[in-house]
Design an enzyme around this catalytic site. Sequence first.
Site, mmCIF file in Angstrom:
data_model
loop_
_atom_site.group_PDB
_atom_site.id
_atom_site.type_symbol
_atom_site.label_atom_id
_atom_site.label_comp_id
_atom_site.label_asym_id
_atom_site.label_seq_id
_atom_site.Cartn_x
_atom_site.Cartn_y
_atom_site.Cartn_z
ATOM 1 N N HIS A 1 68.239 57.778 47.544
ATOM 2 C CA HIS A 1 67.361 56.605 47.629
ATOM 3 C C HIS A 1 65.961 56.960 47.100
ATOM 4 O O HIS A 1 65.385 56.202 46.300
ATOM 5 C CB HIS A 1 67.304 56.140 49.094
ATOM 6 C CG HIS A 1 66.367 55.004 49.356
ATOM 7 N ND1 HIS A 1 66.785 53.787 49.819
ATOM 8 C CD2 HIS A 1 65.008 54.911 49.236
ATOM 9 C CE1 HIS A 1 65.734 52.979 49.957
ATOM 10 N NE2 HIS A 1 64.650 53.644 49.619
ATOM 11 N N GLU A 2 65.439 58.117 47.529
ATOM 12 C CA GLU A 2 64.093 58.511 47.093
ATOM 13 C C GLU A 2 64.085 58.861 45.612
ATOM 14 O O GLU A 2 63.134 58.535 44.899
ATOM 15 C CB GLU A 2 63.573 59.683 47.939
ATOM 16 C CG GLU A 2 63.487 59.414 49.437
ATOM 17 C CD GLU A 2 62.766 58.124 49.786
ATOM 18 O OE1 GLU A 2 61.854 57.722 49.034
ATOM 19 O OE2 GLU A 2 63.114 57.493 50.799
ATOM 20 N N HIS B 201 63.662 55.891 43.469
ATOM 21 C CA HIS B 201 62.284 55.412 43.330
ATOM 22 C C HIS B 201 61.602 56.043 42.114
ATOM 23 O O HIS B 201 60.757 55.407 41.471
ATOM 24 C CB HIS B 201 61.463 55.748 44.582
ATOM 25 C CG HIS B 201 61.629 54.763 45.704
ATOM 26 N ND1 HIS B 201 61.281 53.444 45.588
ATOM 27 C CD2 HIS B 201 62.092 54.916 46.967
ATOM 28 C CE1 HIS B 201 61.520 52.816 46.731
ATOM 29 N NE2 HIS B 201 62.025 53.684 47.590
HETATM 30 NI NI NI Z 1 62.606 53.189 49.541
#
Ligand code: NI
Length: 175
Positions: free
Chosen positions: A133-134, A137
């Site tokens: 998830h990171e 980004h």
């Molecule tokens: Ni996030």
Amino acid sequence: MAILKIARLGHPVLLQRAAPVADPTAPEMRRLVADMVETLEDIGGLGLAAPQVHVSLRLFIWRTAAGGHSALFNPEIQPIGEAIEEAWEGCLSIPGLRGAVERPARIAFRGQDIAGTVIEGEAAGMAARVMQHEYDHLEGILYPMRMTDLSRLGFVEELARFNPPKPVESERQKP
Ligand code: NI
């Protein structure tokens, strides 16, 4: 140290591909990581990527199983094996919402720590999910962009109120 303002969905910094960090040992990187840790502690999240605090650099932090925090600069992530898991995710840049997201269950990661040392390892379960998830980004990807079924996006309070069935692993073997 300072608590940083978090960019929310709709801010263009969240859609940019972040730039590599030339020197993770630079004093401004040490300060940035300290501020990101303080920000994450204040909010109580699991992970935070630099673009979420309006810094478009390839760096994220996450809360370790031991309760501390780790930072990874210039990360690379590769899935291990074919297994895919689905779980509910939230994002500090999309407050109040959760969505069901499928991701590889196991990953190998590599990057640099705050001392500039190359670190590598493997992760599974929640740790693998947070790191992916990171990492997303840093590529300008937010979790709803990974969702295949947007009917499984909702506000935390409503999802809890109507008590949706726990998502099943999509790779669960049929007997
Ligand atoms: Ni996030």
